[in-house]
Design an enzyme around this catalytic site. Sequence first.
Site, PDB file in Angstrom:
ATOM      1  N   ASP A 114      48.297  23.231  20.670  1.00 26.22           N
ATOM      2  CA  ASP A 114      48.340  23.058  19.216  1.00 26.22           C
ATOM      3  C   ASP A 114      47.941  21.612  18.915  1.00 26.22           C
ATOM      4  OD1 ASP A 114      48.766  23.769  16.632  1.00 26.22           O
ATOM      5  OD2 ASP A 114      50.948  23.854  16.744  1.00 26.22           O
TER       6      ASP A 114
ATOM      7  N   LYS B 234      47.577  30.308  13.203  1.00 24.45           N
ATOM      8  CA  LYS B 234      46.896  29.911  14.446  1.00 24.45           C
ATOM      9  C   LYS B 234      47.781  30.198  15.662  1.00 24.45           C
ATOM     10  CE  LYS B 234      46.118  25.729  12.869  1.00 24.45           C
ATOM     11  NZ  LYS B 234      46.669  25.926  11.513  1.00 24.45           N
ATOM     12  N   THR B 235      49.044  29.803  15.597  1.00 16.86           N
ATOM     13  CA  THR B 235      49.946  30.053  16.723  1.00 16.86           C
ATOM     14  C   THR B 235      50.112  31.557  16.924  1.00 16.86           C
ATOM     15  OG1 THR B 235      51.119  28.042  16.114  1.00 16.86           O
ATOM     16  CG2 THR B 235      52.251  29.526  17.631  1.00 16.86           C
TER      17      THR B 235
ATOM     18  N   ARG C  28      53.057  31.351   5.876  1.00 17.72           N
ATOM     19  CA  ARG C  28      54.332  30.683   6.203  1.00 17.72           C
ATOM     20  C   ARG C  28      55.115  30.390   4.934  1.00 17.72           C
ATOM     21  NH1 ARG C  28      53.367  26.240   9.735  1.00 17.72           N
ATOM     22  NH2 ARG C  28      54.144  27.541  11.431  1.00 17.72           N
TER      23      ARG C  28
ATOM     24  N   THR D  54      44.088  21.389  12.741  1.00 19.86           N
ATOM     25  CA  THR D  54      43.985  21.367  11.283  1.00 19.86           C
ATOM     26  C   THR D  54      42.830  20.457  10.875  1.00 19.86           C
ATOM     27  OG1 THR D  54      45.625  19.605  11.352  1.00 19.86           O
ATOM     28  CG2 THR D  54      46.424  21.799  10.764  1.00 19.86           C
TER      29      THR D  54
HETATM   30  N1  LIG Z   1      48.035  37.134   9.163  1.00 22.17           N
HETATM   31  C1  LIG Z   1      49.353  37.123   9.120  1.00 22.17           C
HETATM   32  N2  LIG Z   1      50.038  38.258   8.886  1.00 22.17           N
HETATM   33  C2  LIG Z   1      51.385  38.241   8.798  1.00 22.17           C
HETATM   34  N3  LIG Z   1      52.145  37.128   8.957  1.00 22.17           N
HETATM   35  C3  LIG Z   1      51.511  35.985   9.221  1.00 22.17           C
HETATM   36  C4  LIG Z   1      50.103  35.919   9.327  1.00 22.17           C
HETATM   37  N4  LIG Z   1      49.743  34.645   9.606  1.00 22.17           N
HETATM   38  C5  LIG Z   1      50.882  33.950   9.679  1.00 22.17           C
HETATM   39  N5  LIG Z   1      51.943  34.743   9.433  1.00 22.17           N
HETATM   40  C6  LIG Z   1      53.349  34.313   9.362  1.00 22.17           C
HETATM   41  O1  LIG Z   1      53.361  32.913   9.069  1.00 22.17           O
HETATM   42  C7  LIG Z   1      54.125  32.215  10.035  1.00 22.17           C
HETATM   43  C8  LIG Z   1      53.371  30.948  10.400  1.00 22.17           C
HETATM   44  O2  LIG Z   1      52.234  31.273  11.180  1.00 22.17           O
HETATM   45  P1  LIG Z   1      51.759  30.360  12.409  1.00 22.17           P
HETATM   46  O3  LIG Z   1      52.932  29.657  13.050  1.00 22.17           O
HETATM   47  O4  LIG Z   1      50.938  31.211  13.294  1.00 22.17           O
HETATM   48  O5  LIG Z   1      50.862  29.312  11.642  1.00 22.17           O
HETATM   49  P2  LIG Z   1      49.993  28.126  12.239  1.00 22.17           P
HETATM   50  O6  LIG Z   1      48.647  28.214  11.596  1.00 22.17           O
HETATM   51  O7  LIG Z   1      50.050  28.115  13.723  1.00 22.17           O
HETATM   52  O8  LIG Z   1      50.730  26.867  11.684  1.00 22.17           O
HETATM   53  P3  LIG Z   1      50.824  25.414  12.368  1.00 22.17           P
HETATM   54  O9  LIG Z   1      49.457  24.865  12.325  1.00 22.17           O
HETATM   55  O10 LIG Z   1      51.794  24.701  11.448  1.00 22.17           O
HETATM   56  O11 LIG Z   1      51.380  25.612  13.740  1.00 22.17           O
HETATM   57  C9  LIG Z   1      54.307  33.176  11.209  1.00 22.17           C
HETATM   58  O12 LIG Z   1      55.607  33.168  11.675  1.00 22.17           O
HETATM   59  C10 LIG Z   1      54.050  34.549  10.657  1.00 22.17           C
HETATM   60  O13 LIG Z   1      55.277  35.181  10.371  1.00 22.17           O
END
Ligand SMILES: Nc1ncnc2c1ncn2[C@@H]1O[C@H](COP(=O)(O)OP(=O)(O)OP(=O)(O)O)[C@@H](O)[C@H]1O
Length: 345
Positions: free
Chosen positions: A112, A67-68, A220, A161
């Site tokens: 977030d 998401k981030t 992640r 989430t």
């Molecule tokens: N589609 C993707 N392709 C490649 N790497 C990804 C992908 N999605 C996430 N990642 C990797 O996973 C890590 C975590 O992703 P991210 O921080 O965007 O998750 P999030 O959903 O925002 O989690 P949270 O809800 O805990 O903040 C990122 O640093 C990235 O390296």
Amino acid sequence: MSDDLTTPEAQSEAELAFEGALRPKSLAEFVGQSKVRGQLQLLLTAARMQERTPDHILLAGPPGLGKTTLAMIVAHESGRTLRMSSGPAIQHAGDLAALLSSLVPGEVLFIDEIHRMARSAEEMLYLAMEDFRIDIMVGKGAGATSIPLDLAPFTLVGATTRSGLLPNPLRDRFGFTAHLEFYDDAELEQVLTRAAQLLDFEVDRDAIAEIAGRCRGTPRIANRLLRRVRDYALVHGGRADRSAVRQALELYDVDELGLDRIDRAVMQAILTRFDGGPVGLNTLAVSVGEEADTIESVVEPFLVRIGLITRTPRGRVATPMAWDHLGIPRRPTAGAQQALFTDDL
Ligand SMILES: Nc1ncnc2c1ncn2[C@@H]1O[C@H](COP(=O)(O)OP(=O)(O)OP(=O)(O)O)[C@@H](O)[C@H]1O
């Protein structure tokens, strides 16, 4: 469960820095979620053609699915700057007013955990999202007046989430909602191969496949396991092959389905203390000493997804596969069909 290797939340500054290095910078680099990618591409291109700010976007899904990363990509692809905040940091309407009034025209604001924002701020956000305007209350009681304040146009990207916790009026003000899904093994292999290349880490294809099968469908966690395998190969001086993955992950208590200590504690409790269920969420949380919220948003979605438990109106119930996976013989007299705890479903 902050020390667990398979916790989907980021755990430290070091991990955040590591993630930053691996984060895809564009939609083309972003692996998987092809439907969401296509939808976002269309939305961003249309906004660019009309020379306006893209619609507000809600990203919903379990932690660690990107998401981030997508919020950063939205800003990057639309050539705009990104401002980051989070629901827990917005405890009063004033916190949000300060944030919104300092945005530069066209900026992308990422909030977030938007479901954890204060109620009063939520109400202010409705008007801001719709009309790029807020009303600031001055004074108290009978003499209080509201002063309208125009805002620079912006795009809100909210991440949650728990989209079910968002009030409808807020949810309705997003022009587009993306539901991120867990990744399949082939997509996780792509995430891992890309990360290994960026880290300049030589790793066998079958080792990649082994990690992909143990990372709970979550990029992640995939990257985190890769890092541990890299440590293992470095310290033991051998190849990063399937056997190195197995040994490294055994050391960290991650089994072949990706279950960790907490998952196993939850499964053990359901199987042995509650005869396979049904058992209510709060009862289960107390019996394993975890927060109900952690069980509900992190542990349970994964256990349901891989078919070890099902959710019924009377509580969580273990499937036959759960008994087999944990190696616990099924008791013939199991009271699994009785609603033992119906108070806290
Ligand atoms: N589609 C993707 N392709 C490649 N790497 C990804 C992908 N999605 C996430 N990642 C990797 O996973 C890590 C975590 O992703 P991210 O921080 O965007 O998750 P999030 O959903 O925002 O989690 P949270 O809800 O805990 O903040 C990122 O640093 C990235 O390296």
